[in-house]
Design a protein around this motif. Structure first.
Motif, PDB file in Angstrom:
ATOM      1  N   LYS A 184     -29.949  11.794   7.781  1.00  0.00           N
ATOM      2  CA  LYS A 184     -28.988  12.324   8.755  1.00  0.00           C
ATOM      3  C   LYS A 184     -27.563  12.026   8.308  1.00  0.00           C
ATOM      4  O   LYS A 184     -26.642  12.772   8.589  1.00  0.00           O
ATOM      5  CB  LYS A 184     -29.210  11.655  10.115  1.00  0.00           C
ATOM      6  N   LYS A 185     -27.412  10.888   7.628  1.00  0.00           N
ATOM      7  CA  LYS A 185     -26.048  10.418   7.312  1.00  0.00           C
ATOM      8  C   LYS A 185     -25.464  11.026   6.048  1.00  0.00           C
ATOM      9  O   LYS A 185     -24.263  11.014   5.849  1.00  0.00           O
ATOM     10  CB  LYS A 185     -26.053   8.892   7.178  1.00  0.00           C
ATOM     11  N   ASP A 208     -23.817   2.127   2.455  1.00  0.00           N
ATOM     12  CA  ASP A 208     -23.531   1.132   3.480  1.00  0.00           C
ATOM     13  C   ASP A 208     -24.160  -0.221   3.134  1.00  0.00           C
ATOM     14  O   ASP A 208     -24.685  -0.921   4.007  1.00  0.00           O
ATOM     15  CB  ASP A 208     -24.080   1.593   4.832  1.00  0.00           C
ATOM     16  N   LYS A 248     -23.868  15.373  12.294  1.00  0.00           N
ATOM     17  CA  LYS A 248     -22.741  14.428  12.253  1.00  0.00           C
ATOM     18  C   LYS A 248     -22.921  13.393  11.135  1.00  0.00           C
ATOM     19  O   LYS A 248     -23.016  12.190  11.384  1.00  0.00           O
ATOM     20  CB  LYS A 248     -22.582  13.703  13.599  1.00  0.00           C
ATOM     21  N   PRO A 249     -22.992  13.869   9.902  1.00  0.00           N
ATOM     22  CA  PRO A 249     -23.209  12.945   8.779  1.00  0.00           C
ATOM     23  C   PRO A 249     -21.955  12.118   8.491  1.00  0.00           C
ATOM     24  O   PRO A 249     -20.878  12.397   9.029  1.00  0.00           O
ATOM     25  CB  PRO A 249     -23.493  13.889   7.617  1.00  0.00           C
ATOM     26  N   GLU A 250     -22.131  11.113   7.634  1.00  0.00           N
ATOM     27  CA  GLU A 250     -20.988  10.291   7.230  1.00  0.00           C
ATOM     28  C   GLU A 250     -20.493  10.702   5.843  1.00  0.00           C
ATOM     29  O   GLU A 250     -19.310  10.613   5.546  1.00  0.00           O
ATOM     30  CB  GLU A 250     -21.395   8.812   7.205  1.00  0.00           C
ATOM     31  N   GLN A 262     -33.341   8.125   8.742  1.00  0.00           N
ATOM     32  CA  GLN A 262     -31.997   7.901   9.293  1.00  0.00           C
ATOM     33  C   GLN A 262     -30.939   8.239   8.245  1.00  0.00           C
ATOM     34  O   GLN A 262     -29.913   8.841   8.548  1.00  0.00           O
ATOM     35  CB  GLN A 262     -31.843   6.433   9.738  1.00  0.00           C
ATOM     36  N   ARG A 287     -14.913   4.785   2.195  1.00  0.00           N
ATOM     37  CA  ARG A 287     -15.106   5.538   3.431  1.00  0.00           C
ATOM     38  C   ARG A 287     -13.855   6.364   3.719  1.00  0.00           C
ATOM     39  O   ARG A 287     -12.741   5.843   3.705  1.00  0.00           O
ATOM     40  CB  ARG A 287     -15.400   4.585   4.585  1.00  0.00           C
TER      41      ARG A 287
END
Ligand code: ADP
Ligand code: MG
Length: 328
Positions: free
Chosen positions: A96-97, A79, A176-178, A93, A44
């Motif tokens: 989006k990430k 994740d 707002k992705p990760e 979901q 991360r």
């Protein structure tokens, strides 16, 4: 640091359609082994580079990570959850990430769609905000990528290549992705603005705590943005290390070749050039043993037979070559 993504022995084989005659001679199916057993982890907050010549399987790997194509074999955990086992709600979901930025911004944008609508589209797809709120968010995203809100009413053809790629990046960050998979994001942008786009990606990473997989055939771009780099050759990772370590102490002959081909401004610092001989072989019938042996000046007999595995030769420095790490 925590792993955001784990890619575990992933393969992607594309079946090849055979002609009638070919089917008579061989019943066996043939495949393009675009990705053939790739494993890596992404921490991360880091930028992990995937580098290698065209055809090495970088884009296919990226497409599997964002879920646009399914692996033939292996697992991808985001994740901690296996992407393949997610329900359709969970998959929504996930979409989006994880976002992908492609090489060609013109192809990524609908020529008939105004910039504002293009950047807004992901919000509409995911049913986020009222029309007014979405407009605010689009305006903010455009400003974050260095474009004034007046761009909303323009069309892609009215923009420069660099501006278009900024629009594509705005659309990638609006949810707002990760994790962002950036596939050759500056390859089609004018040389004079490449550094600006790379700086933009780095500043967005800082601001939003993003993680990137940065795909490129350009080692200097990779050295500029990546924390770690995985070098790919014919569907496999041949070396993986921290960026400084990779450049200071490349061990795989293919990595050495790539690095020696990077132009250096000071001729006194120029390294001895080592260009692998011949063409990159076909991924339909990759060479047996080490895939690089047909072009490798150090190949010994066993390289023709035994396929090397990626080993941790030094701490955090992985190499798939039985010859070099020890004898050179
Ligand atoms: P890179 O991004 O490193 O240039 P790619 O992942 O695009 O590599 O391609 C790897 C190999 O897989 C290439 O030989 C390419 O021709 C092949 N390939 C990619 N996509 C497909 C597909 N949809 N069908 C058949 N072959 C493909
Ligand atoms: Mg590619």
């Amino acid at each position: 640091m925590e792993n955001i993504l784990v890619v575990d022995n992933v393969k992607k084989y594309f079946p090849i359609e055979k002609s009638f005659i070919e089917r008579i001679f061989s019943k066996e199916k043939t495949y393009v082994k675009a990705v053939d057993g790739v494993s890596f982890k992404v921490l991360r907050g880091e930028v992990l580079g995937l580098v290698g010549e065209s055809g090495s399987g970088k884009t296919t790997t990226g497409l599997m990570v964002v879920g646009l194509t399914k692996p033939t074999y292996g697992r991808i955990l985001f994740d901690g959850a296996d992407i393949a086992s997610l329900s359709s709600r969970e998959l929504r979901q996930l979409r989006k990430k994880i976002q992908m930025v492609f090489q060609d911004p013109m192809a990524s944008l609908n020529p008939r769609m105004k910039i504002g609508e293009a950047v807004e589209e992901p919000l509409r797809i995911h049913g986020i905000g009222s029309a007014k709120e979405r407009r605010e968010m689009v305006s903010e995203a455009l400003q974050k990528v260095g474009l004034s809100p007046s761009f909303m009413d323009r069309f892609p053809h009215e923009l420069s290549g660099g501006q278009r790629q900024r629009v594509v990046i705005a659309r990638a960050i609006i949810l707002k992705p990760e994790l962002i998979v950036a596939d050759e994001p500056v390859a089609m942008v004018d040389v004079s603005v490449r550094a600006q786009i790379l700086d933009l990606l780095l500043s967005l990473k800082k601001e939003y705590g993003l993680t990137y997989i940065f795909i490129t055939h350009d080692l200097s771009a990779a050295s500029y943005v990546c924390d770690r780099i995985a070098v790919m050759y014919l569907g496999k990772i041949v070396e993986l290390a921290n960026t400084d370590e990779l450049f200071d102490n490349p061990m795989h002959p293919y990595t050495k070749a790539l690095i020696s081909a990077v132009p250096v401004p000071d001729p006194r610092l120029r390294r001895e050039k080592f260009i692998p001989s011949g063409e990159i072989p076909s991924p339909i019938n990759p060479p047996e043993g080490c895939r690089f042996h047909t072009r490798c000046p150090y190949a010994i007999e066993s390289c023709r037979k035994n396929e090397p595995t990626l080993e941790e030769i030094l701490r955090d420095h992985f190499v798939a070559c039985p010859v070099l790490p020890f004898s050179h």
